[in-house]
Write an enzyme that holds these catalytic residues in place. Structure first.
Site, PDB file in Angstrom:
ATOM      1  N   ALA A  61     -13.195  19.681-119.231  1.00 20.42           N
ATOM      2  CA  ALA A  61     -13.709  18.995-120.407  1.00 20.42           C
ATOM      3  C   ALA A  61     -12.992  17.670-120.614  1.00 20.42           C
ATOM      4  O   ALA A  61     -11.890  17.434-120.110  1.00 20.42           O
ATOM      5  CB  ALA A  61     -13.545  19.876-121.636  1.00 20.42           C
ATOM      6  N   GLY A 100     -15.163  23.563-117.088  1.00 23.22           N
ATOM      7  CA  GLY A 100     -16.540  23.108-116.947  1.00 23.22           C
ATOM      8  C   GLY A 100     -16.849  22.567-115.574  1.00 23.22           C
ATOM      9  O   GLY A 100     -17.995  22.627-115.117  1.00 23.22           O
ATOM     10  N   GLU A 103     -17.797  25.525-113.656  1.00 23.50           N
ATOM     11  CA  GLU A 103     -19.096  26.016-114.119  1.00 23.50           C
ATOM     12  C   GLU A 103     -20.229  25.159-113.552  1.00 23.50           C
ATOM     13  O   GLU A 103     -21.297  25.686-113.201  1.00 23.50           O
ATOM     14  CB  GLU A 103     -19.109  26.040-115.653  1.00 23.50           C
ATOM     15  CG  GLU A 103     -18.242  27.165-116.207  1.00 23.50           C
ATOM     16  CD  GLU A 103     -18.139  27.171-117.719  1.00 23.50           C
ATOM     17  OE1 GLU A 103     -18.329  28.232-118.333  1.00 23.50           O
ATOM     18  OE2 GLU A 103     -17.850  26.103-118.295  1.00 23.50           O
ATOM     19  N   GLU A 123      -9.619  28.198-119.496  1.00 24.06           N
ATOM     20  CA  GLU A 123      -9.877  28.043-120.928  1.00 24.06           C
ATOM     21  C   GLU A 123      -8.962  28.889-121.814  1.00 24.06           C
ATOM     22  O   GLU A 123      -8.607  28.473-122.928  1.00 24.06           O
ATOM     23  CB  GLU A 123     -11.339  28.376-121.233  1.00 24.06           C
ATOM     24  CG  GLU A 123     -12.327  27.301-120.840  1.00 24.06           C
ATOM     25  CD  GLU A 123     -12.772  27.378-119.383  1.00 24.06           C
ATOM     26  OE1 GLU A 123     -13.692  26.642-118.998  1.00 24.06           O
ATOM     27  OE2 GLU A 123     -12.170  28.180-118.618  1.00 24.06           O
TER      28      GLU A 123
END
Length: 681
Positions: A61, A100, A103, A123
């Site tokens: 992020a 992310g 992901e 996270e």
């Protein structure tokens, strides 16, 4: 920020260039969706390689968006769009694919990585869970057991392990772009694999989830995110895909607004800025390419290992051959232990040991850039060391003392070129503990101070600048903790109740357990030195225990009793008698867990405020870093002063006044009262 698209023989290469770490900003998220739309509409494109410029793949992020309202498109929208693209995507990974970033890679049909890359979902380390399908897709690729390990610990997988687990389809040594294009061309000649959400999670053994929960409960303590992450993976494994995605997203949004997430973000940003204090902007650090350590005891050997782990050649100086051989053996033992635990290969250990040269001749330190003294904690002994060093070392060589309590300015008195002198307070074991207190004397040159921070970064440590006082920042607060713990004993609490309360607060050990582990004689030595300086010291019970030879686990008796060969603390009738004698005439009361915690933690906050008031610490965040990385303060609380701010400083002041009225704590200091008016330090 830029996203470029190039076409090459029926394939497209989407390149992300968003220095420094290609973070998933709103602009990048929008750009990726736009690229998928454009390439799906291009009949000349059969497949897409997603690659990143700079030092890493998408590393997660955008930290500048932390704590702000999210902006569309949200990351799950980007992941879904790539996963459902008409033209299959391949993630070409170098550096780190984290959070992310991973992901996004899981949304691609293929993942090809450069050797040395790593991938993970960290996270939980920020008090969160993955929020864009990581908990749902990863177990479909690598199985639930490994997914639980990766997600609940937040630890990245290195390339080799990611390949063997099936997370990476290939690991390549050559040019990543060329190899990724070649892999995708070959893959397009075969049937495409299913997207991850269409796959099933392989069944786990009976009792797996219950055992995972039990293991996690022991490890995570009062951290909420790891347990929630485990539940996300379990639902992804046992329930429907859509329900699992919805639960994961709801959990992510709920955690993002939590106090633990705010606390962990606070520490995250503090760590990022620790090696670059603003007062050193523009200062060029003095170069350190070689080092020496004086003293091969436990601390000295640990410092040697820390330096060698950073690739710095080291000379170890001792007073005689016997002491030198013991010191070199300690260094070797540390590395052999790492080999036995699988943390280091035999070859790597041999290389690091080979970079240590032992000597008993002062002149062998003539050409090193840095010398760190780690001898006995005695002022005259240390002065003698530096008197010798000033005769043989270059005048531009940095001379550092590892003292934990003594005044570095007094140690440096009479030193030739005192501007090269500095305190570097390592914490034991020095090769493991991340905190490094950097203590300049008034004459310390700016480039020497900057060299201390640069060295910390090379060693992988968290540096904090500290002013000169007894115990600097951390040990001064520790002294308050121990004194408050003894006040509780005199007022009716027991060692086991105090330890249990502080563990419940989040500390890894209670204060009395910790003293037994380290040895009561260490603190006793510091108290004796403080009394000789005319300082008042409060340790009525600890002093009596030391007089009786109860020095902790090493004597099978300290604050607790210990059976031979055992480390389990047992309540001691002897200690209870000593406490009763010391408490004669002191009013006794029953103590709740919350009252014990307040009576210890709030005076620590007050002492930290005094440290700020006196300029011993420059910023409140420095105190937080010291407590988290040097003393086991729960990271999820964000540090001592962040935790006090989260509670409310007006409440802290009011509660301290109540304790002070009962004779159990000092009155709030001026700095704390001022902070209570603004709500922050």
């Amino acid at each position: 920020m830029s996203i470029t698209i190039e076409r090459e023989d029926g394939l497209a290469v989407v390149t992300v260039d968003f220095p420094p770490v290609n973070a998933l900003s709103q602009a990048l998220r929008s750009g990726l969706i736009a690229a998928a739309e454009e390439l799906d509409a291009d009949p000349g494109v059969q497949g897409v390689v997603l690659i990143c410029a700079g030092r890493t793949f998408i590393a997660g992020a955008d930290v500048s968006e932390f704590g702000k309202p999210p902006q569309e498109p949200h990351l799950p929208d980007v992941v879904t769009r790539i996963e459902n693209a008409a033209k299959p995507w391949l993630a070409a990974i170098h550096g780190s694919a984290l959070g992310g970033g991973l992901e996004i890679a899981l949304a691609c049909r293929f993942r090809v990585a450069q050797a040395g890359a790593q991938a993970g979902l960290p996270e939980v380390k920020l008090g969160l869970v993955p929020g864009a399908g990581g908990c749902v897709r990863l177990p479909r690729l690598v199985g639930a057991p490994l997914a639980v390990e990766v997600i609940t610990r937040g630890t990245p997988l290195p390339a080799a392990k990611a390949l063997s687990a099936g997370l990476f389809d290939a690991v390549v040594e050559g040019d990543l772009r060329r190899e990724a294009l070649a892999y995708l061309r070959a893959a397009l000649q075969r049937p495409l694999p299913q997207v991850l959400l269409q796959r099933e999670v392989a069944p786990v053994e009976a009792g797996f989830w219950e055992q995972a929960q039990a293991d996690l409960s022991k490890r995570a303590g009062r951290e909420i995110a790891p347990g929630l992450a485990l539940e996300c993976v379990r639902r992804a494994s046992e329930g429907s895909v859509q329900d699992a995605l919805a639960f994961e997203r709801a959990s992510f949004l709920e955690r993002r607004a939590s106090e633990q997430a705010r606390a962990l973000r606070h520490i995250f940003f503090a760590e990022r800025g620790a090696t670059r204090p603003p007062e050193l902007n523009g200062v060029q650090a003095r170069a350190v390419n070689s080092a020496a350590v004086v003293g091969g005891g436990t601390m000295g050997a640990g410092i040697v290992v820390a330096l060698r782990d950073a690739g710095i050649p080291v000379v170890l100086l001792e007073r005689d051959d016997t002491a030198l051989q013991r010191g070199l053996q300690r260094v070797s033992d540390i590395y052999q232990s790492s080999v036995k635990r699988g943390r280091l290969s035999e070859g790597a250990a041999a290389e690091r040991i080979g970079g240590v040269r032992g000597t008993i001749v002062d002149a062998d330190l003539a050409d090193v850039d840095l010398v760190i003294e780690a001898v006995f904690e005695d002022l005259q002994v240390k002065r003698d060391v530096f008197a010798r060093l000033s005769q043989v070392c270059r005048n531009d060589a940095i001379l550092a003392t590892n003292t934990s309590y003594l005044d570095p300015a007094l140690i440096a008195e009479g030193l030739v070129a005192p501007e090269r002198f500095i305190g570097l307070h390592f914490f034991s074991p020095a090769q493991i503990m991340k905190l490094l207190e950097i203590v300049p004397i008034p004459q310390t040159a700016p480039d020497v101070l900057a060299a201390g921070f640069t060295l910390a970064r090379r060693l992988g440590k968290i540096p904090v600048r500290a002013g000169i006082c007894d115990g600097f920042i951390g040990n001064r607060i520790l002294r308050t903790l121990r004194a408050q713990a003894e006040r509780l004993l005199l007022a009716g609490a027991t060692p086991q109740a105090v330890d249990a309360a502080m563990r419940a607060y989040g500390m890894p050990m209670g204060p009395f357990e910790a003293q037994d582990l380290g040895g009561l004689d260490i603190a006793a030595f510091q108290r004796k030195a403080a009394r000789e300086r005319g300082e008042a010291v409060f340790a009525p019970v600890a002093d009596r225990l030391c007089e009786q030879g109860r020095l902790g686990q090493k004597t099978q008796a300290g604050w607790y009793d210990y059976a031979p060969g055992e480390r389990r603390p047992l309540p001691s009738d002897t200690v209870a008698k000593v406490i009763a004698e010391a408490a004669a005439g002191v009013p006794q009361r029953a103590w709740s867990e919350a009252e014990i915690i307040d009576s210890i933690v709030l005076p620590m906050v007050n002492e930290a405020a005094l440290i700020l008031e006196e300029g011993i610490a420059r910023r409140a965040v420095d105190v937080d870093l010291v407590e988290v990385h040097g003393y086991g303060f729960p990271r999820w609380r964000g540090g001592l002063l962040h935790d006090a701010e989260a509670r409310g400083l007006k409440e802290v002041v009011a509660r301290l006044r109540e304790l002070a009225a009962a004779g159990l704590a000092p009155e709030p200091c001026r700095k704390l009262e001022q902070a209570a008016e603004t709500g922050t330090f």
